[in-house]
Design a protein around this motif. Structure first.
Motif, PDB file in Angstrom:
ATOM      1  N   GLY A   1      -4.939  -5.254  -4.066  1.00 12.37           N
ATOM      2  CA  GLY A   1      -3.246  -4.968  -3.867  1.00 12.37           C
ATOM      3  C   GLY A   1      -3.008  -4.947  -2.417  1.00 12.37           C
ATOM      4  O   GLY A   1      -3.740  -4.752  -1.805  1.00 12.37           O
ATOM      5  N   ARG A   2      -1.671  -5.318  -2.327  1.00 13.44           N
ATOM      6  CA  ARG A   2      -1.153  -5.540  -1.026  1.00 13.44           C
ATOM      7  C   ARG A   2      -0.817  -4.155  -0.146  1.00 13.44           C
ATOM      8  O   ARG A   2      -1.032  -3.838   0.851  1.00 13.44           O
ATOM      9  CB  ARG A   2       0.101  -6.070  -1.126  1.00 13.44           C
ATOM     10  CG  ARG A   2       0.112  -7.581  -1.585  1.00 13.44           C
ATOM     11  CD  ARG A   2       1.592  -7.977  -1.831  1.00 13.44           C
ATOM     12  NE  ARG A   2       2.352  -8.236  -0.693  1.00 13.44           N
ATOM     13  CZ  ARG A   2       2.263  -9.299   0.182  1.00 13.44           C
ATOM     14  NH1 ARG A   2       1.688 -10.260  -0.140  1.00 13.44           N
ATOM     15  NH2 ARG A   2       3.232  -9.379   1.228  1.00 13.44           N
ATOM     16  N   ASN A   3      -0.856  -3.134  -0.996  1.00 12.13           N
ATOM     17  CA  ASN A   3      -0.466  -1.750  -0.570  1.00 12.13           C
ATOM     18  C   ASN A   3      -0.756  -0.691  -1.727  1.00 12.13           C
ATOM     19  O   ASN A   3      -0.975  -1.256  -3.082  1.00 12.13           O
ATOM     20  CB  ASN A   3       0.954  -1.549   0.060  1.00 12.13           C
ATOM     21  CG  ASN A   3       1.784  -2.079  -0.909  1.00 12.13           C
ATOM     22  OD1 ASN A   3       1.952  -1.914  -1.997  1.00 12.13           O
ATOM     23  ND2 ASN A   3       2.877  -2.862  -0.381  1.00 12.13           N
ATOM     24  N   PRO A   4      -0.696   0.649  -1.606  1.00 12.25           N
ATOM     25  CA  PRO A   4      -0.963   1.449  -2.633  1.00 12.25           C
ATOM     26  C   PRO A   4       0.121   1.393  -3.889  1.00 12.25           C
ATOM     27  O   PRO A   4      -0.554   1.513  -4.963  1.00 12.25           O
ATOM     28  CB  PRO A   4      -0.857   2.984  -1.789  1.00 12.25           C
ATOM     29  CG  PRO A   4      -1.065   2.725  -0.571  1.00 12.25           C
ATOM     30  CD  PRO A   4      -0.617   1.360  -0.206  1.00 12.25           C
ATOM     31  N   GLU A   5       1.279   1.120  -3.510  1.00 15.30           N
ATOM     32  CA  GLU A   5       2.295   0.682  -4.638  1.00 15.30           C
ATOM     33  C   GLU A   5       1.752  -0.286  -5.501  1.00 15.30           C
ATOM     34  O   GLU A   5       2.202  -0.424  -6.548  1.00 15.30           O
ATOM     35  CB  GLU A   5       3.708   0.522  -3.969  1.00 15.30           C
ATOM     36  CG  GLU A   5       4.042   1.807  -3.476  1.00 15.30           C
ATOM     37  CD  GLU A   5       3.693   2.033  -2.161  1.00 15.30           C
ATOM     38  OE1 GLU A   5       3.275   1.458  -1.310  1.00 15.30           O
ATOM     39  OE2 GLU A   5       3.609   3.496  -1.812  1.00 15.30           O
ATOM     40  N   SER A   6       1.499  -1.438  -4.656  1.00 11.18           N
ATOM     41  CA  SER A   6       0.991  -2.708  -5.432  1.00 11.18           C
ATOM     42  C   SER A   6      -0.105  -2.476  -6.196  1.00 11.18           C
ATOM     43  O   SER A   6      -0.452  -3.031  -7.414  1.00 11.18           O
ATOM     44  CB  SER A   6       0.702  -3.993  -4.316  1.00 11.18           C
ATOM     45  OG  SER A   6       2.103  -4.151  -3.726  1.00 11.18           O
ATOM     46  N   SER A   7      -1.075  -1.905  -5.714  1.00 14.26           N
ATOM     47  CA  SER A   7      -2.287  -1.366  -6.462  1.00 14.26           C
ATOM     48  C   SER A   7      -2.110  -0.641  -7.697  1.00 14.26           C
ATOM     49  O   SER A   7      -2.759  -0.718  -8.634  1.00 14.26           O
ATOM     50  CB  SER A   7      -3.276  -0.686  -5.477  1.00 14.26           C
ATOM     51  OG  SER A   7      -3.547  -1.303  -4.542  1.00 14.26           O
ATOM     52  N   ALA A   8      -1.098   0.241  -7.688  1.00 15.97           N
ATOM     53  CA  ALA A   8      -0.869   1.070  -8.683  1.00 15.97           C
ATOM     54  C   ALA A   8      -0.172   0.209 -10.056  1.00 15.97           C
ATOM     55  O   ALA A   8      -0.550   0.467 -11.186  1.00 15.97           O
ATOM     56  CB  ALA A   8       0.085   2.191  -8.621  1.00 15.97           C
ATOM     57  N   GLU A   9       0.507  -0.745  -9.478  1.00 10.92           N
ATOM     58  CA  GLU A   9       0.938  -1.737 -10.317  1.00 10.92           C
ATOM     59  C   GLU A   9      -0.022  -2.467 -11.191  1.00 10.92           C
ATOM     60  O   GLU A   9      -0.088  -2.767 -12.363  1.00 10.92           O
ATOM     61  CB  GLU A   9       2.049  -2.785  -9.832  1.00 10.92           C
ATOM     62  CG  GLU A   9       3.367  -1.944  -9.587  1.00 10.92           C
ATOM     63  CD  GLU A   9       4.130  -1.542 -10.726  1.00 10.92           C
ATOM     64  OE1 GLU A   9       4.030  -2.110 -11.801  1.00 10.92           O
ATOM     65  OE2 GLU A   9       4.851  -0.516 -10.590  1.00 10.92           O
ATOM     66  N   LEU A  10      -0.952  -2.970 -10.335  1.00 14.07           N
ATOM     67  CA  LEU A  10      -2.135  -3.944 -11.014  1.00 14.07           C
ATOM     68  C   LEU A  10      -2.932  -2.879 -11.948  1.00 14.07           C
ATOM     69  O   LEU A  10      -3.496  -3.517 -12.855  1.00 14.07           O
ATOM     70  CB  LEU A  10      -3.221  -4.123  -9.739  1.00 14.07           C
ATOM     71  CG  LEU A  10      -2.485  -5.194  -8.848  1.00 14.07           C
ATOM     72  CD1 LEU A  10      -3.598  -5.737  -7.629  1.00 14.07           C
ATOM     73  CD2 LEU A  10      -2.061  -6.361  -9.387  1.00 14.07           C
TER      74      LEU A  10
END
Length: 250
Positions: free
Chosen positions: A120-129
């Motif tokens: 992910g690009r950042n923690p928020e993006s990783s959470a979506e993945l």
């Protein structure tokens, strides 16, 4: 003793290499998922037989592989994996070490949570993945570089001193598959072939009761060749111990 971070790798690519070399890697399309882990690290009981090394190497960014398993010779290979959703995915992706066998939903990689989060690009993006569970990825094999670590040969826990000896190689640099392992028996004046017991573990019955020299048959982009240890494993080897054999890996 970990792999260089993705940011260090990008900096080296920008500063030291011609731009065309930085973008010329060939990627293969696939899918990746992740497995549950209470601390987000790897599995110490992984099919490669690496033990604790397979849990924490590369800061726990590891993966089980399926098609890349190669009957165990794919153990220890390093891959750059990046997902393909422009909204959430980091451009560089995640650098993982293959330490286990794993199958998912048409996936080549079943990644540790630490490895998967780095897609992910950042923690928020990783959470979506993580909500996706399975993501489309592309991957390429890269050179393993372990900062401050030499190749080690560890006496596997299944060994039984002094007659049954099982070995596994840790911190193997480069892009090599270990396809065979032999030990030299002085009293017979011959190399003895070890059996691939499972994963990356090679064993032999009736081990020599003397210092042991090891050689590995490696397969890589330059072809197939033997690398012989510069240091012998002592005759009084200890189960679980690791020995720096100063392998001459070109």
């Amino acid at each position: 003793m970990e792999l260089h971070s993705k940011y260090q790798a990008v900096l080296v690519c920008v500063m030291l290499l011609f731009p065309v070399l930085c973008i010329s890697q060939d990627f293969t399309t696939s899918r990746a998922t992740y497995y549950g882990s209470p601390d987000s690290y790897g599995n110490p009981r992984g099919a490669c037989g690496y033990g604790e090394y397979g849990r924490t190497v590369n800061d726990g960014s590891v993966a089980g592989v399926s098609g890349l398993w190669k009957k165990g010779s794919g153990c220890g290979a390093c891959y750059r994996v990046r997902c393909r959703d422009a909204q959430y995915c980091d451009e560089y992706g995640s650098l993982v070490v293959a330490t286990d066998y794993g199958e998912g939903d048409r996936t080549d990689f079943v990644m540790s949570p630490r490895g998967y989060s780095r897609l992910g690009r950042n923690p928020e993006s990783s959470a979506e993945l993580f909500k996706y569970g399975v993501v489309a990825v592309e991957y390429t094999r890269v050179t393993c570089t372990f900062a401050g670590a030499n190749p080690l040969i560890r006496i596997h826990e299944s060994s039984k001193y002094p007659d049954y000896l099982a070995l596994v190689v840790l911190y193997m640099p480069g892009q090599f598959d270990i396809v065979s392992m032999e030990i030299y028996q002085v009293d017979r004046n011959e190399w003895r072939t070890m059996r691939r017991a499972f994963g990356a573990v090679f064993d032999i019955i009736d081990a020599p009761h003397q210092a042991i020299i090891v050689r590995l048959q490696l397969v890589g982009t330059a072809g197939r060749y033997w690398a012989e240890s510069k240091r012998a494993i002592p005759s009084d080897w200890k189960i679980g111990a690791s020995y720096d054999t100063q392998l001459n890996i070109d």
